[in-house]
Design a protein around this motif. Structure first.
Motif, short mmCIF file in Angstrom:
data_model
loop_
_atom_site.label_atom_id
_atom_site.label_comp_id
_atom_site.label_asym_id
_atom_site.label_seq_id
_atom_site.Cartn_x
_atom_site.Cartn_y
_atom_site.Cartn_z
N LYS A 1 0.85 -0.97 -0.02
CA LYS A 1 0.08 0.03 -0.12
C LYS A 1 0.86 1.35 -0.10
N GLN A 2 1.81 1.12 0.74
CA GLN A 2 2.90 2.41 0.47
C GLN A 2 3.57 2.49 -0.74
N ASN A 3 3.64 1.57 -1.58
CA ASN A 3 4.34 1.83 -2.90
C ASN A 3 3.36 2.24 -3.74
N ILE A 4 1.90 1.79 -3.52
CA ILE A 4 0.82 2.36 -4.23
C ILE A 4 0.83 3.84 -4.05
N ARG A 5 0.94 4.32 -2.72
CA ARG A 5 0.49 5.62 -2.45
C ARG A 5 1.76 6.47 -3.06
N LEU A 6 3.14 5.92 -3.12
CA LEU A 6 4.16 6.58 -3.41
C LEU A 6 3.95 6.81 -5.16
N LEU A 7 3.65 5.86 -5.78
CA LEU A 7 3.26 5.78 -7.23
C LEU A 7 2.13 7.04 -7.51
N LYS A 8 1.21 6.96 -6.65
CA LYS A 8 -0.09 8.11 -6.83
C LYS A 8 0.57 9.32 -6.59
N SER A 9 1.56 9.64 -5.55
CA SER A 9 2.10 11.04 -5.27
C SER A 9 2.94 11.31 -6.40
N ILE A 10 3.46 10.51 -7.07
CA ILE A 10 4.48 10.87 -8.11
C ILE A 10 3.70 11.34 -9.46
N LEU A 11 2.66 10.47 -9.65
CA LEU A 11 1.85 10.76 -10.75
C LEU A 11 0.97 11.92 -10.59
N SER A 12 0.88 12.29 -9.21
CA SER A 12 -0.12 13.65 -9.03
C SER A 12 0.91 14.77 -8.93
N GLY A 13 2.24 14.67 -9.03
CA GLY A 13 3.09 15.61 -9.27
C GLY A 13 3.88 16.17 -7.70
N HIS A 14 3.73 15.24 -6.92
CA HIS A 14 4.25 15.55 -5.52
C HIS A 14 5.28 15.03 -5.19
N ILE A 15 6.50 15.06 -6.35
CA ILE A 15 7.74 14.46 -6.52
C ILE A 15 8.78 14.75 -5.19
N SER A 16 8.79 16.26 -4.71
CA SER A 16 9.66 16.39 -3.91
C SER A 16 9.18 15.84 -2.38
N GLU A 17 7.97 15.64 -2.25
CA GLU A 17 7.60 14.92 -1.14
C GLU A 17 8.03 13.29 -1.13
N VAL A 18 7.86 12.62 -2.17
CA VAL A 18 8.15 11.52 -2.21
C VAL A 18 9.95 11.45 -2.08
N GLN A 19 10.53 12.17 -2.71
CA GLN A 19 11.82 12.34 -2.42
C GLN A 19 12.27 12.26 -0.82
N LYS A 20 11.58 13.24 -0.20
CA LYS A 20 11.96 13.51 1.47
C LYS A 20 11.71 12.29 2.02
N GLU A 21 10.42 11.56 1.36
CA GLU A 21 10.10 10.11 2.21
C GLU A 21 10.92 9.28 2.03
N LEU A 22 11.55 8.93 1.00
CA LEU A 22 12.38 8.00 0.56
C LEU A 22 13.77 8.15 1.43
N GLU A 23 14.32 9.41 1.32
CA GLU A 23 15.51 10.03 2.08
C GLU A 23 15.27 9.75 3.43
N LYS A 24 14.03 9.83 4.12
CA LYS A 24 13.96 9.81 5.61
C LYS A 24 14.08 8.14 5.69
N ALA A 25 13.18 7.40 4.82
CA ALA A 25 13.31 6.00 5.26
C ALA A 25 14.80 5.35 5.06
N MET A 26 15.54 6.14 4.22
CA MET A 26 16.82 5.46 3.90
C MET A 26 17.78 5.72 5.00
N HIS A 27 17.64 6.93 5.75
CA HIS A 27 18.45 7.28 6.77
C HIS A 27 18.00 6.38 8.03
N GLU A 28 16.74 6.11 7.98
CA GLU A 28 16.21 5.13 9.25
C GLU A 28 16.72 3.89 9.01
#
Length: 145
Positions: A72-99
Motif C-alpha cells: 500500500k505504501q508503494n501504491i501511495r508513492l506511485l500515486k504521489s509521483i503521478l500527482s506531481g508531488h515528487i519532492s514529497e516522495v524524495q523526502k520520504e525516501l530519504e527519511k526511510a533510507m536514513h532510518e
C-alpha cells in the motif's frame, strides 16, 4: 483488496503512459496482475515487490500485514509521483533510507538510495548538447537551482 484504481492523464498516446509506468516500476515496484497461486516472474526480478501472490501465500499474520503495508505504501508513492508531488516522495525516501541506515539495515537503505537516484534522474530536466558546449558545468548548475 489489492486493486487500488486511480485515473491519471490525459496522455498524448498510450505509448507515453506505458513508458512512464515502465520507468516508475523500476523506482517503486508494483503489481499489474491478479492474485494467483505463486509469486510472479516480476517479483523474482524485483519489479513486483511485494507481490500480491506472495502476500496471499504468507502464513504468518504479522509478516502478511507488513507486506500488505509495504504494498500500500508503494501504491501511495506511485500515486504521489503521478500527482506531481515528487519532492514529497524524495523526502520520504530519504527519511526511510536514513532510518534503515541508523538501524544498520544497509541493504534496504541501498535499495532506497538506488530508487531515489532513479527518481531524481527521471524527473531532472534534460539539457541539450549545445547547453553543455556553452557551459561545461551545466549539470551541476541545474542541480544547484
Amino acid at each position: 483488496e489489492y486493486s487500488l484504481k486511480y485515473v491519471f492523464g490525459p496522455y498524448i498516446d498510450s505509448g507515453s503512459a506505458k513508458y512512464i509506468l515502465k520507468l516508475l516500476r523500476r523506482i517503486i515496484p508494483y503489481a499489474q496482475h491478479k492474485v494467483g497461486k505463486r509469486p510472479c516472474i516480476y517479483h523474482q526480478i524485483g519489479l513486483c515487490n511485494p507481490c500480491p501472490n506472495q502476500i496471499e501465500l504468507t502464513g504468518d499474520p504479522e509478516q502478511k500485514a507488513a507486506l500488505l503495508l509495504k504494498y500500500k505504501q508503494n501504491i501511495r508513492l506511485l500515486k504521489s509521483i503521478l500527482s506531481g508531488h515528487i519532492s514529497e516522495v524524495q523526502k520520504e525516501l530519504e527519511k526511510a533510507m536514513h532510518e534503515y541506515s541508523k538501524e544498520e539495515h544497509y541493504e534496504e537503505a541501498n535499495q532506497l538510495k538506488k530508487a531515489l537516484d532513479r527518481l531524481v534522474y527521471v524527473v531532472s530536466p534534460k539539457a541539450s548538447v549545445e547547453g553543455y558546449i556553452e557551459n561545461p558545468y551545466l549539470l551541476s548548475d541545474i542541480h544547484e537551482k
